[in-house]
Structure formats: structure tokens, C-alpha cells
Enzyme design. Structure first.
Site, PDB file in Angstrom:
ATOM      1  N   GLN A  42     -12.887  -1.813   6.681  1.00  0.00           N
ATOM      2  CA  GLN A  42     -12.683  -2.485   5.388  1.00  0.00           C
ATOM      3  C   GLN A  42     -12.633  -4.004   5.579  1.00  0.00           C
ATOM      4  O   GLN A  42     -11.680  -4.517   6.160  1.00  0.00           O
ATOM      5  CB  GLN A  42     -11.356  -2.006   4.788  1.00  0.00           C
ATOM      6  CG  GLN A  42     -11.002  -2.642   3.458  1.00  0.00           C
ATOM      7  CD  GLN A  42      -9.586  -2.257   3.010  1.00  0.00           C
ATOM      8  OE1 GLN A  42      -8.752  -1.904   3.834  1.00  0.00           O
ATOM      9  NE2 GLN A  42      -9.331  -2.332   1.727  1.00  0.00           N
ATOM     10  N   GLY A  43     -13.630  -4.701   5.073  1.00  0.00           N
ATOM     11  CA  GLY A  43     -13.696  -6.153   5.230  1.00  0.00           C
ATOM     12  C   GLY A  43     -13.249  -6.883   3.974  1.00  0.00           C
ATOM     13  O   GLY A  43     -14.073  -7.447   3.242  1.00  0.00           O
ATOM     14  N   TYR A  44     -11.943  -6.848   3.705  1.00  0.00           N
ATOM     15  CA  TYR A  44     -11.390  -7.559   2.548  1.00  0.00           C
ATOM     16  C   TYR A  44     -10.700  -8.852   3.001  1.00  0.00           C
ATOM     17  O   TYR A  44     -11.100  -9.937   2.637  1.00  0.00           O
ATOM     18  CB  TYR A  44     -10.342  -6.698   1.825  1.00  0.00           C
ATOM     19  CG  TYR A  44     -10.865  -5.633   0.895  1.00  0.00           C
ATOM     20  CD1 TYR A  44     -12.185  -5.218   0.917  1.00  0.00           C
ATOM     21  CD2 TYR A  44     -10.007  -5.016  -0.026  1.00  0.00           C
ATOM     22  CE1 TYR A  44     -12.636  -4.224   0.054  1.00  0.00           C
ATOM     23  CE2 TYR A  44     -10.453  -4.030  -0.889  1.00  0.00           C
ATOM     24  CZ  TYR A  44     -11.760  -3.640  -0.847  1.00  0.00           C
ATOM     25  OH  TYR A  44     -12.185  -2.665  -1.694  1.00  0.00           O
ATOM     26  N   SER A  45      -9.619  -8.725   3.815  1.00  0.00           N
ATOM     27  CA  SER A  45      -8.754  -9.875   4.121  1.00  0.00           C
ATOM     28  C   SER A  45      -9.497 -10.944   4.912  1.00  0.00           C
ATOM     29  O   SER A  45     -10.364 -10.641   5.739  1.00  0.00           O
ATOM     30  CB  SER A  45      -7.547  -9.426   4.938  1.00  0.00           C
ATOM     31  OG  SER A  45      -6.870  -8.402   4.272  1.00  0.00           O
ATOM     32  N   GLU A  76      -4.320   3.399  -2.547  1.00  0.00           N
ATOM     33  CA  GLU A  76      -3.361   3.085  -1.484  1.00  0.00           C
ATOM     34  C   GLU A  76      -1.924   3.112  -1.991  1.00  0.00           C
ATOM     35  O   GLU A  76      -1.007   3.380  -1.241  1.00  0.00           O
ATOM     36  CB  GLU A  76      -3.629   1.682  -0.932  1.00  0.00           C
ATOM     37  CG  GLU A  76      -4.740   1.602   0.096  1.00  0.00           C
ATOM     38  CD  GLU A  76      -4.718   0.284   0.857  1.00  0.00           C
ATOM     39  OE1 GLU A  76      -4.163  -0.694   0.337  1.00  0.00           O
ATOM     40  OE2 GLU A  76      -5.253   0.236   1.967  1.00  0.00           O
ATOM     41  N   ASN A 115       5.514  -6.225   0.840  1.00  0.00           N
ATOM     42  CA  ASN A 115       6.667  -5.814   0.022  1.00  0.00           C
ATOM     43  C   ASN A 115       7.072  -6.898  -0.971  1.00  0.00           C
ATOM     44  O   ASN A 115       7.569  -6.592  -2.063  1.00  0.00           O
ATOM     45  CB  ASN A 115       7.836  -5.433   0.935  1.00  0.00           C
ATOM     46  CG  ASN A 115       7.626  -4.063   1.547  1.00  0.00           C
ATOM     47  OD1 ASN A 115       6.496  -3.585   1.626  1.00  0.00           O
ATOM     48  ND2 ASN A 115       8.686  -3.413   1.963  1.00  0.00           N
TER      49      ASN A 115
HETATM   50  C1  LIG Z   1      -1.611  -2.960  10.256  1.00  0.00           C
HETATM   51  C2  LIG Z   1      -2.472  -3.708   9.276  1.00  0.00           C
HETATM   52  C3  LIG Z   1      -3.728  -3.205   8.972  1.00  0.00           C
HETATM   53  C4  LIG Z   1      -4.569  -3.913   8.095  1.00  0.00           C
HETATM   54  N1  LIG Z   1      -5.844  -3.432   7.867  1.00  0.00           N
HETATM   55  C5  LIG Z   1      -6.680  -4.144   7.081  1.00  0.00           C
HETATM   56  C6  LIG Z   1      -8.049  -3.729   6.920  1.00  0.00           C
HETATM   57  O1  LIG Z   1      -8.491  -2.730   7.495  1.00  0.00           O
HETATM   58  N2  LIG Z   1      -8.854  -4.490   6.147  1.00  0.00           N
HETATM   59  C7  LIG Z   1      -8.412  -5.605   5.495  1.00  0.00           C
HETATM   60  O2  LIG Z   1      -9.196  -6.210   4.773  1.00  0.00           O
HETATM   61  N3  LIG Z   1      -7.127  -6.036   5.634  1.00  0.00           N
HETATM   62  C8  LIG Z   1      -6.258  -5.339   6.420  1.00  0.00           C
HETATM   63  N4  LIG Z   1      -4.966  -5.783   6.605  1.00  0.00           N
HETATM   64  C9  LIG Z   1      -4.560  -7.048   6.022  1.00  0.00           C
HETATM   65  C10 LIG Z   1      -3.549  -6.947   4.909  1.00  0.00           C
HETATM   66  O3  LIG Z   1      -4.138  -6.471   3.736  1.00  0.00           O
HETATM   67  C11 LIG Z   1      -2.942  -8.356   4.729  1.00  0.00           C
HETATM   68  O4  LIG Z   1      -2.248  -8.655   5.924  1.00  0.00           O
HETATM   69  C12 LIG Z   1      -2.015  -8.434   3.550  1.00  0.00           C
HETATM   70  O5  LIG Z   1      -2.740  -8.373   2.350  1.00  0.00           O
HETATM   71  C13 LIG Z   1      -1.196  -9.751   3.567  1.00  0.00           C
HETATM   72  O6  LIG Z   1      -2.022 -10.848   3.670  1.00  0.00           O
HETATM   73  P1  LIG Z   1      -1.781 -11.962   4.778  1.00  0.00           P
HETATM   74  O7  LIG Z   1      -1.601 -11.311   6.094  1.00  0.00           O
HETATM   75  O8  LIG Z   1      -2.868 -12.976   4.626  1.00  0.00           O
HETATM   76  O9  LIG Z   1      -0.390 -12.629   4.409  1.00  0.00           O
HETATM   77  P2  LIG Z   1      -0.118 -13.678   3.221  1.00  0.00           P
HETATM   78  O10 LIG Z   1      -0.742 -13.176   1.964  1.00  0.00           O
HETATM   79  O11 LIG Z   1      -0.505 -15.047   3.688  1.00  0.00           O
HETATM   80  O12 LIG Z   1       1.439 -13.595   3.086  1.00  0.00           O
HETATM   81  C14 LIG Z   1       2.322 -14.241   4.016  1.00  0.00           C
HETATM   82  C15 LIG Z   1       3.747 -14.007   3.517  1.00  0.00           C
HETATM   83  O13 LIG Z   1       3.906 -14.641   2.227  1.00  0.00           O
HETATM   84  C16 LIG Z   1       4.321 -13.703   1.258  1.00  0.00           C
HETATM   85  N5  LIG Z   1       3.665 -13.974  -0.014  1.00  0.00           N
HETATM   86  C17 LIG Z   1       2.355 -14.224  -0.239  1.00  0.00           C
HETATM   87  N6  LIG Z   1       2.128 -14.416  -1.561  1.00  0.00           N
HETATM   88  C18 LIG Z   1       3.318 -14.270  -2.181  1.00  0.00           C
HETATM   89  C19 LIG Z   1       3.728 -14.310  -3.541  1.00  0.00           C
HETATM   90  N7  LIG Z   1       2.855 -14.540  -4.525  1.00  0.00           N
HETATM   91  N8  LIG Z   1       5.036 -14.087  -3.819  1.00  0.00           N
HETATM   92  C20 LIG Z   1       5.941 -13.825  -2.840  1.00  0.00           C
HETATM   93  N9  LIG Z   1       5.603 -13.770  -1.516  1.00  0.00           N
HETATM   94  C21 LIG Z   1       4.311 -13.983  -1.203  1.00  0.00           C
HETATM   95  C22 LIG Z   1       3.836 -12.349   1.792  1.00  0.00           C
HETATM   96  O14 LIG Z   1       4.593 -11.286   1.265  1.00  0.00           O
HETATM   97  C23 LIG Z   1       4.050 -12.519   3.294  1.00  0.00           C
HETATM   98  O15 LIG Z   1       5.399 -12.284   3.631  1.00  0.00           O
HETATM   99  C24 LIG Z   1      -4.110  -5.109   7.473  1.00  0.00           C
HETATM  100  C25 LIG Z   1      -2.823  -5.598   7.767  1.00  0.00           C
HETATM  101  C26 LIG Z   1      -2.017  -4.914   8.674  1.00  0.00           C
HETATM  102  C27 LIG Z   1      -0.668  -5.483   8.999  1.00  0.00           C
END
Ligand SMILES: Cc1cc2nc3c(=O)[nH]c(=O)nc-3n(C[C@H](O)[C@H](O)[C@H](O)COP(=O)(O)OP(=O)(O)OC[C@H]3O[C@@H](n4cnc5c(N)ncnc54)[C@H](O)[C@@H]3O)c2cc1C
Length: 386
Positions: free
Chosen positions: A128-131, A246, A371
């Protein structure tokens, strides 16, 4: 019972169906692969999913005309519950869980014919290439770009945290196709072959020393326009539909239950299972998992009725992951000094991975919508806070 690919699973009584799946798993799934402390790679678990494919069980959620089991919502939940109960490892299953359902709903007949059978046959494994580095919670800020070039698009950008990209033959990518539109409105959904020379995968070593997450770099990747799913610039709606799936599965009590199981085994191995302090602690954790299970069951009833999940489903993920982390912490405390060692350790006559639950629980509050984001949803859509 004698089941074949033609068996009408939905015609069976729920209990009979459950018993059939349970007996099959208990008799056939290798015990050494139960509850692995990490996602297994294809070279470790592929044999099992090839077997599931031959059996016709690889896609329980797909309709029969596309090679799935065609299970109704109740049977589907039973199927997953039995897999969770027996601790069956997942594989790079994004094709089954995400790409297949998207193509069945939004794909053209030609796309369905091209891609679906290869997912069913385990020939194509998807990731999955989203993030992206600056687009996680705020996914719509993604910057990977797809520019039309004749009958192709040319994609440039970077994805991150891509689970099991090193096993995948294909990746589904959200890319910006209109820079001038409102950010959600200019995104498209592409199917991309990982064998393209412009793709580079770099595994990320995590705190546990595992590398199930990866970075994926896309440099001038040429993708046929026929690999665009849905209408151009409509990828956000497709992506959102996938994420709703999900929301319930990340909130199931399977991981807290798994961690409770490890805690019980650690206590037994250390001979503290009858210690009053431990009994009190275990009872408290167990009761909170029971509460969670009852709450989960309420949402499952909604799914069974075929209704849309309400926004308070966000609480499930919070309860599940925080309870998982709390129990994983207690596993470490109960294990004593060996909890400093990762991997399998000896506790009396028992071999256990006591840090396994901790390492699995750590990222669980991040994936599937962090969360904090779930709390935002509750604050905005349930509590109607300003
Ligand atoms: C084990 C694992 C598997 C994953 N697998 C995939 C995958 O296969 N494909 C894929 O595309 N992605 C994947 N991900 C990525 C995942 O979807 C992202 O890590 C997630 O969406 C959070 O984004 P980020 O890491 O950029 O953190 P950020 O969005 O930068 O957040 C950093 C911190 O800020 C907080 N924060 C951000 N915005 C807000 C807000 N508006 N209000 C309050 N707090 C906020 C967050 O809660 C977090 O604590 C995976 C992640 C993990 C840990």
C-alpha cells in the site's frame, strides 16, 4: 464435512461453519508459526497462503464470481475470528484486503480480468503506497506526482512505512494528478508494477531489529493509463472507502487477547500465577479485555446488519491498542530480567518471546489512523466539541 471449492458456505449453520474452519486450522496450521512476534515474510508463510489459494479460501471477502468464498458478513467475521484465535500469521495481503475490493467496486471489466485472478493465485502480492514523509495523518498533502505522457502516466515521488514492500510484486499508489485542485480533489489511484526500473525499495530497520516496513522511491516510473482505477482525480474517494474497512479490524480484541495469553504463560513459567498480586492484576486486565470484547461485539452487530459504522467506532482502536500496550508492559514486568533480551528466551522449561508483544504494541497506536486522530474524530463527530 467434505468441503470443495463449490461448497455454499453461507448455507451452513454458523456453528458448523466455525467448527469446520477451526478444525482445519488446528489440524493443518503449523504450531511453530502461531502468534509470530512479527509479520512473516513470503518465504516463511507463502506455502500456507498457496495452500489457502488451492483450497479456494484465499479471498473470503470476495464474491464467488471473482474467485472468493463469497461469505456473508457473519461468516466472514467467523472466518477472521477463527484465524485470530489460532494466531495465524498474515502475509502481504493488501491485494486480498484492499486492491481486490477496490477493483471489484471501481475497476473496469478489463482491469478485473487482468488483476484479480493473479491475486487469487498468489502470483501478485501487493503493498500500500499511501503515506509519505510529510503526509501521514494529513494524507491529502501527499506530493508524489503523476503526469500524463501519451497513453502513460509518469510517476515521481516517495512513499514510506510501506508494509512488506520487499515481498510485493505491485504497489497501489496515491499520486497527485492536479496540483491546482483542492488537495483532496487532485489525487488519483494507480496500480504499479514493482519491477519497473524506476522503483527502489529500501527496508527500514525498526526498534525490534525487524524490517517489515520500507521506503519506496519512484523515479520516472511509467504506468499505463489503463492502470488508473476510477476516474482521474477521484482517488481520494477510493482511498477513503478502503480506510473504512480498517476502522473495525484495527479495533478487534485479538492483540490484547494474544498479549494476555503471553502474560499467562510468562507467569506460569516463573511460578507467579497464584501470587495474589498477580492474580489481581491479571483479573483486572482480563476484565478490561472482556469489556472491550463486548464493545467490539456491538459494532460487529452493525456490520452484520450491513449498516454504515458510526463515528464512535474510533473508540475501538483506542481501547484495543492502549490495552495491548498496557498488557505488553506487564509481560515485561512479569518476565523479570530476561525481558532485556529480544527474541526467544528461556523461562524455566519454556521458550518465549517476551518482548514480542511490546514490539508489536508499540506502533499499534500509529497505524490505521493514529490514536490522536481517532480522538479528534470522537471530539468532533461524537461529542460535537467546538
Ligand atoms: C506498523 C506500521 C505499518 C504501516 N503500514 C503502512 C502501509 O503499508 N502503507 C502506508 O501507506 N502507510 C503505512 N503506515 C503509515 C501510517 O499510516 C502512518 O504512520 C500514520 O498515518 C501516521 O502518519 P505519520 O507517521 O506521518 O505521523 P504524523 O501524521 O506526522 O503524526 C505525528 C504525530 O502527530 C500527531 N498528529 C498529527 N496530526 C494531528 C492532529 N490533526 N491532531 C492531533 N495530533 C496529530 C499524530 O497522532 C502523531 O502522534 C504504517 C505505519 C506503521 C506504524
Amino acid at each position: 464435512m467434505n468441503a470443495t471449492k463449490d461448497t455454499d458456505w453461507n448455507a451452513l449453520a454458523d456453528d458448523e461453519f466455525r467448527q469446520h474452519i477451526r478444525s482445519f486450522l488446528e489440524a493443518n496450521y503449523p504450531s511453530e508459526l502461531r502468534y509470530p512476534a512479527r509479520r512473516l515474510f513470503w518465504n516463511e508463510i507463502g506455502f500456507w497462503y498457496r495452500k489457502m489459494s488451492e483450497l479456494g479460501w484465499i479471498a473470503p471477502n470476495w464474491p464467488r464470481e471473482h474467485g472468493g468464498m463469497g461469505l456473508d458478513p457473519t461468516k466472514l467475521l467467523i472466518f477472521y475470528e477463527e484465524h485470530e484465535r489460532w494466531g495465524v500469521s498474515r502475509f502481504a495481503d493488501m491485494g486480498i484486503l484492499m486492491v481486490g475490493p477496490v477493483l471489484i467496486k471501481h475497476g473496469t471489466p478489463a482491469q478485473q480480468q487482468q488483476w484479480l485472478p493473479k491475486i487469487i493465485a498468489c502470483e501478485n502480492l501487493w503493498c500500500q503506497g499511501y503515506s509519505e514523509p510529510n503526509a501521514g495523518s494529513d494524507l491529502a498533502s501527499l506530493r508524489t506526482e503523476a503526469v500524463p505522457d501519451g497513453d502513460h502516466y509518469v510517476i515521481n515521488g516517495q512513499k514510506i512505512w510501506t508494509t512488506l514492500a520487499q515481498d510485493a510484486t505491485h504497489i497501489f499508489v496515491l499520486a497527485r494528478t492536479d496540483k491546482d485542485a483542492k488537495k483532496q480533489a487532485g489525487i488519483s489511484f494507480f496500480l504499479v508494477d514493482m519491477a519497473d526500473p524506476g522503483i527502489r525499495v529500501r527496508p527500514i530497520r525498526d526498534v525490534a531489529g525487524h524490517s517489515e516496513l520500507c521506503e519506496v522511491f519512484l523515479e520516472n516510473v511509467r504506468v499505463p493509463a489503463s492502470n488508473l482505477v476510477g476516474a482521474p482525480n477521484d482517488g481520494w474517494n477510493i482511498a477513503k472507502a478502503l480506510l473504512s474497512f480498517e476502522r473495525i479490524f484495527v479495533g478487534s480484541p485479538k492483540y490484547p487477547n494474544y498479549a494476555l495469553g503471553v502474560l499467562a504463560r510468562v507467569a506460569e513459567a516463573r511460578g507467579i500465577q497464584d501470587d495474589p498480586a498477580f492474580v489481581e492484576l491479571f483479573a483486572r486486565l482480563r476484565m478490561s479485555v472482556e469489556d472491550h470484547t463486548a464493545c467490539y461485539a456491538r459494532f460487529i452487530e452493525i456490520v452484520k446488519r450491513g449498516e454504515q459504522l458510526p463515528p464512535d467506532v474510533s473508540m475501538l482502536k483506542i481501547i484495543s491498542t492502549e490495552s495491548f500496550q498496557a498488557i505488553a508492559d506487564q509481560v515485561i514486568r512479569a518476565a523479570g530480567e530476561v525481558a532485556q533480551l529480544s527474541g526467544m528466551v528461556s523461562l524455566g522449561a519454556t521458550e518465549l518471546d517476551v518482548l514480542g508483544p511490546f514490539f508489536r504494541a508499540l506502533p499499534s497506536t500509529i497505524y490505521g489512523g493514529t490514536n490522536e486522530i481517532q480522538r479528534n474524530v470522537l471530539a468532533r463527530d461524537v461529542l460535537r466539541l467546538p
